[in-house]
Design a protein around this motif. Structure first.
Motif, PDB file in Angstrom:
ATOM      1  N   UNK A 185      47.405  68.890  21.293  1.00  0.00           N
ATOM      2  CA  UNK A 185      48.854  69.797  21.790  1.00  0.00           C
ATOM      3  C   UNK A 185      49.835  69.138  22.321  1.00  0.00           C
ATOM      4  N   UNK A 186      49.602  68.477  23.381  1.00  0.00           N
ATOM      5  CA  UNK A 186      50.741  67.942  24.443  1.00  0.00           C
ATOM      6  C   UNK A 186      51.481  66.786  23.383  1.00  0.00           C
ATOM      7  N   UNK A 187      50.641  66.210  22.575  1.00  0.00           N
ATOM      8  CA  UNK A 187      51.270  65.245  21.502  1.00  0.00           C
ATOM      9  C   UNK A 187      52.655  65.970  20.868  1.00  0.00           C
ATOM     10  N   UNK A 188      51.844  67.129  20.315  1.00  0.00           N
ATOM     11  CA  UNK A 188      53.075  68.228  19.630  1.00  0.00           C
ATOM     12  C   UNK A 188      54.368  68.607  20.334  1.00  0.00           C
ATOM     13  N   UNK A 189      53.941  69.021  21.789  1.00  0.00           N
ATOM     14  CA  UNK A 189      54.702  69.587  22.455  1.00  0.00           C
ATOM     15  C   UNK A 189      55.937  68.503  22.960  1.00  0.00           C
ATOM     16  N   UNK A 190      55.398  67.374  23.248  1.00  0.00           N
ATOM     17  CA  UNK A 190      56.274  66.218  23.448  1.00  0.00           C
ATOM     18  C   UNK A 190      57.250  65.917  22.319  1.00  0.00           C
ATOM     19  N   UNK A 191      56.669  66.043  21.008  1.00  0.00           N
ATOM     20  CA  UNK A 191      57.293  65.500  19.586  1.00  0.00           C
ATOM     21  C   UNK A 191      58.482  66.698  19.749  1.00  0.00           C
ATOM     22  N   UNK A 192      58.229  67.838  20.111  1.00  0.00           N
ATOM     23  CA  UNK A 192      59.294  68.959  19.793  1.00  0.00           C
ATOM     24  C   UNK A 192      60.391  68.770  20.918  1.00  0.00           C
ATOM     25  N   UNK A 193      60.010  68.182  22.224  1.00  0.00           N
ATOM     26  CA  UNK A 193      60.989  67.957  23.205  1.00  0.00           C
ATOM     27  C   UNK A 193      61.719  66.969  23.096  1.00  0.00           C
ATOM     28  N   UNK A 194      61.281  65.560  22.205  1.00  0.00           N
ATOM     29  CA  UNK A 194      62.068  64.548  22.262  1.00  0.00           C
ATOM     30  C   UNK A 194      63.161  64.476  21.315  1.00  0.00           C
ATOM     31  N   UNK A 195      63.581  65.814  20.590  1.00  0.00           N
ATOM     32  CA  UNK A 195      64.856  65.978  20.101  1.00  0.00           C
ATOM     33  C   UNK A 195      65.334  67.201  20.647  1.00  0.00           C
ATOM     34  N   UNK A 196      66.943  67.323  20.657  1.00  0.00           N
ATOM     35  CA  UNK A 196      67.562  68.330  21.156  1.00  0.00           C
ATOM     36  C   UNK A 196      67.436  69.616  20.213  1.00  0.00           C
ATOM     37  N   UNK A 197      67.264  70.680  20.833  1.00  0.00           N
ATOM     38  CA  UNK A 197      66.701  71.860  20.415  1.00  0.00           C
ATOM     39  C   UNK A 197      67.764  72.481  19.080  1.00  0.00           C
ATOM     40  N   UNK A 198      68.986  72.052  19.171  1.00  0.00           N
ATOM     41  CA  UNK A 198      69.704  72.351  18.357  1.00  0.00           C
ATOM     42  C   UNK A 198      69.967  71.417  16.936  1.00  0.00           C
ATOM     43  N   UNK A 199      69.045  70.165  17.222  1.00  0.00           N
ATOM     44  CA  UNK A 199      69.362  69.248  16.113  1.00  0.00           C
ATOM     45  C   UNK A 199      67.867  69.592  15.241  1.00  0.00           C
ATOM     46  N   UNK A 200      67.814  69.182  13.862  1.00  0.00           N
ATOM     47  CA  UNK A 200      66.730  69.396  13.009  1.00  0.00           C
ATOM     48  C   UNK A 200      65.939  68.307  13.531  1.00  0.00           C
TER      49      UNK A 200
END
Length: 496
Positions: free
Chosen positions: A312-327
Motif C-alpha cells: 500500500x505505501x508503494x502505491x501511495x508514494x507512486x501517486x504522490x510522486x506526480x503532481x495531482x493535475x498531471x496524468x
C-alpha cells in the motif's frame, strides 16, 4: 514559518491563494465512489490527492469539515439518464438486495483505501439517506422555472437556465457546440432538449430502488445527490469541491447549475479542484477498456499486467510522486522505482531518530545553519504551490542528503543550533508522516524471524552458552512470547 497555500481553481482557470470563507473553518466536499465494484487505482488517486489536501489544511491549523459521499443510487449505466442503475444491475445479477451490494462494496472500498493510510472523512453520507433533501431541491428548481415534469420524471431545463447563467463555465463547454454534437438518444424523447438531465426519474414497474415523491415513485438523478448533500453539511456556499477530472463534465457542471437554479443561487464551492487520470501505456484506465487494476490485485500481485505484488505505501508514494493535475502512467517500472523512493524516505525517519544533539557541545556554523533552514523551507514550497507533492518529495530528498551526512559524520552535528536541528527534524517528520501520510510498513514475516531466533537459541543451548540462552528467553518474554523446549524440538507460543 508562514505558509500561503495556492490552489488551481478549475472554475477560474488559474492558481489562486486559498482564502476560506469563514477562517479558520474550511468546508470540503469530494465526490466518492459509486459502490458497485471493487476499488481500483483510479479511486486511489482521488482518495490520496484529497487526503493530502485534508492533512495539509489541518497542518496549517484550519478546522476542516471533510465530506465525501457514497453513491448508492441513481448512477445509471454510461453516466446517462437511460439504462439500468449500476447497483441494481449488479444486485439482479447476483440475486441480492441492492443495499447488500452497496454494503459489500462500501466495506471493500473503506478497507482497501484505508490500507493506503487515507484518513476517513468527517462525514460520509449516502445518497439513499438524503432523498428528502433532494426532493426539496427539485421543488426549488421547479419553483424557479428551470425544471419541468414529464410523465412522472423531472428534468433540468438547460436552455432556460442558460438564458441568465453560463452552463459550461466549469468545463469550458459551449452550449451551441454541445447541441450541434449531441444526437437524440433513443428513449430520451421526454426531454425538451438533448442537454437536459434528470433530477428525478420515474421508476419502471421492475425498478427495485424507488421512493415516493410529489411526482410519483422514482429515484433521484446522479448529479442531484451531491448538490443536496454538500448543501446539507456545508451550506449553500463552501470552500472546496473536489473530484476526478472525469467528473468535471457533466457531473460537476450539472452540480453548479442545480445549485444556481435552486434557492442557493451559488456556484456551490469557491474552489473546484480536479485530479487527473491514471493511464496505462498512455491509454486512460477504465473498465470499458479492460485495462483497470483493482487495489486488491496490486496488493496480491495477482493480475496479468503485474510482475509482482506492491505494498500500500508503494502505491501511495507512486501517486504522490506526480503532481495531482498531471496524468500518472502505470507501469511495473514506475511502481518499483516508487518502492525505492518510499524506502529511502522511511530510512530517513530512522536516521533522524538516531541523531543525538548536544547543546553543550554546539559551536554553530552560520552558513551551514542557513543552508539547512533554506532546505527545510523549500520542502513546503511545493505543497504551497498547488499541492505539488512531486516537488515536495524532491525537496525532502535534498534535505535527507544533509541528514545522512550528519548521521555519517560528514557534517558536524555540533555546527547546528538547537533551532536548526529541531526545524529539520520537525519538517521531515511532519511532511513524511503527517502530510504525505506515509508510514513504515513491516517488512519481515514474524514466523520467519522467530524461526531464525530459535535457531540461534538452539545453537547457544548446544554450545552450553546459557547466558545467551537466558538473554534470548528474556527478550522474547518481553514481547509476550515463550520458548518451549520439547522432546521433539524447540517451539514457541504466545505467553498465556
Amino acid at each position: 514559518m508562514q505558509h500561503k497555500l495556492s490552489l488551481y481553481n478549475t472554475l477560474t482557470r488559474k492558481k489562486e491563494v486559498f482564502e476560506p470563507l469563514h477562517a479558520p473553518f474550511v468546508g470540503m466536499y469530494v465526490c466518492g465512489p459509486t459502490v458497485y465494484g471493487e476499488p481500483h487505482l483510479g479511486h486511489a488517486r482521488s482518495a490520496v490527492t484529497f487526503d493530502v489536501l485534508y492533512r495539509y489544511l489541518k497542518q496549517l491549523n484550519y478546522k476542516v469539515r471533510y465530506v465525501k459521499n457514497i453513491t448508492d443510487v441513481g448512477h445509471l449505466e454510461n453516466d446517462a439518464d437511460e439504462g439500468e442503475d449500476k447497483i441494481q444491475k449488479k444486485a439482479k445479477l447476483h440475486h441480492l438486495e441492492p443495499m447488500e451490494v452497496v454494503q459489500y462494496y462500501t466495506n471493500l472500498y473503506q478497507r482497501d483505501i484505508g490500507k493506503l493510510n487515507v484518513l476517513s472523512p468527517d462525514i460520509e453520507p449516502r445518497a439513499s439517506g438524503h432523498i428528502i433533501e433532494q426532493i426539496q431541491m427539485i421543488e426549488e428548481i421547479l419553483e424557479n422555472g428551470m425544471a419541468y415534469i414529464e410523465n412522472g420524471s423531472v428534468y433540468f431545463d438547460v436552455p432556460a437556465y442558460h438564458k441568465n447563467h453560463n452552463y459550461g463555465k466549469l468545463s469550458g463547454r459551449i452550449v451551441e457546440d454541445l447541441l450541434n454534437n449531441t444526437r437524440e438518444l433513443e428513449g430520451q424523447g421526454e426531454k425538451h432538449s438533448p442537454l437536459d438531465f434528470a433530477l428525478w426519474k420515474k421508476a419502471s414497474p421492475t425498478h427495485i430502488m424507488r421512493w415516493p415523491s410529489p411526482w410519483g415513485d422514482g429515484f433521484p438523478g446522479w448529479h442531484l445527490e451531491c448538490s443536496a448533500m454538500s448543501r446539507k453539511y456545508l451550506g449553500t456556499m463552501f470552500d472546496i469541491h473536489g473530484g476526478g477530472l472525469d467528473l468535471m463534465f457533466p457531473h460537476h457542471e450539472c452540480e453548479i447549475a442545480q445549485s444556481q437554479a435552486s434557492h442557493n443561487h451559488s456556484d456551490s464551492a469557491r474552489y473546484w479542484i480536479h485530479n487527473n487520470m491514471i493511464t496505462v501505456n498512455g491509454q486512460k484506465m477504465g473498465k470499458s477498456l479492460g485495462n483497470f487494476i483493482n487495489l486488491s490485485d496490486l496488493f496480491s500481485g495477482n493480475h496479468p499486467m503485474l510482475e509482482q505484488a506492491y505494498s500500500p505505501m508503494t502505491i501511495r508514494f507512486f501517486i504522490l510522486q506526480a503532481h495531482y493535475r498531471s496524468t500518472l502512467d502505470f507501469s511495473n517500472e514506475a511502481l518499483q522505482a516508487a518502492r525505492k523512493g518510499y524506502t529511502k524516505l522511511i530510512n530517513g525517519l530512522r536516521v533522524l531518530e538516531k541523531l543525538q544533539y548536544s547543546e553543550a557541545e554546539a559551536t554553530p556554523d552560520e552558513k551551514l545553519n542557513q543552508e539547512l533552514l533554506k532546505l527545510s523551507e523549500d520542502c513546503y514550497r511545493g505543497l504551497n504551490d498547488d499541492l505539488n507533492t512531486a516537488r515536495t518529495i524532491a525537496s525532502l530528498f535534498n534535505l535527507l542528503k544533509k541528514i545522512n551526512s550528519l548521521y555519517l559524520g560528514q557534517l558536524p552535528i555540533d555546527a547546528l543550533s538547537r533551532g536548526t536541528f529541531d526545524t529539520i527534524r520537525n519538517t521531515y517528520n511532519e511532511l513524511v508522516l503527517d502530510v504525505l501520510g506515509l508510514r513504515e510498513e513491516p517488512t519481515g514475516d514474524l514466523e520467519n524471524m522467530l524461526d531464525l531466533v530459535l535457531d540461534f537459541y538452539k545453537e547457544a543451548k548446544e554450545a552450553k552458552a546459557y547466558d545467551k540462552v537466558d538473554v534470548i528467553r528474556a527478550e522474547l518474554k518481553k514481547q509476550g512470547i515463550v520458548i518451549k523446549d520439547l522432546k521433539t524440538g524447540i517451539d514457541w507460543a504466545y505467553e498465556e
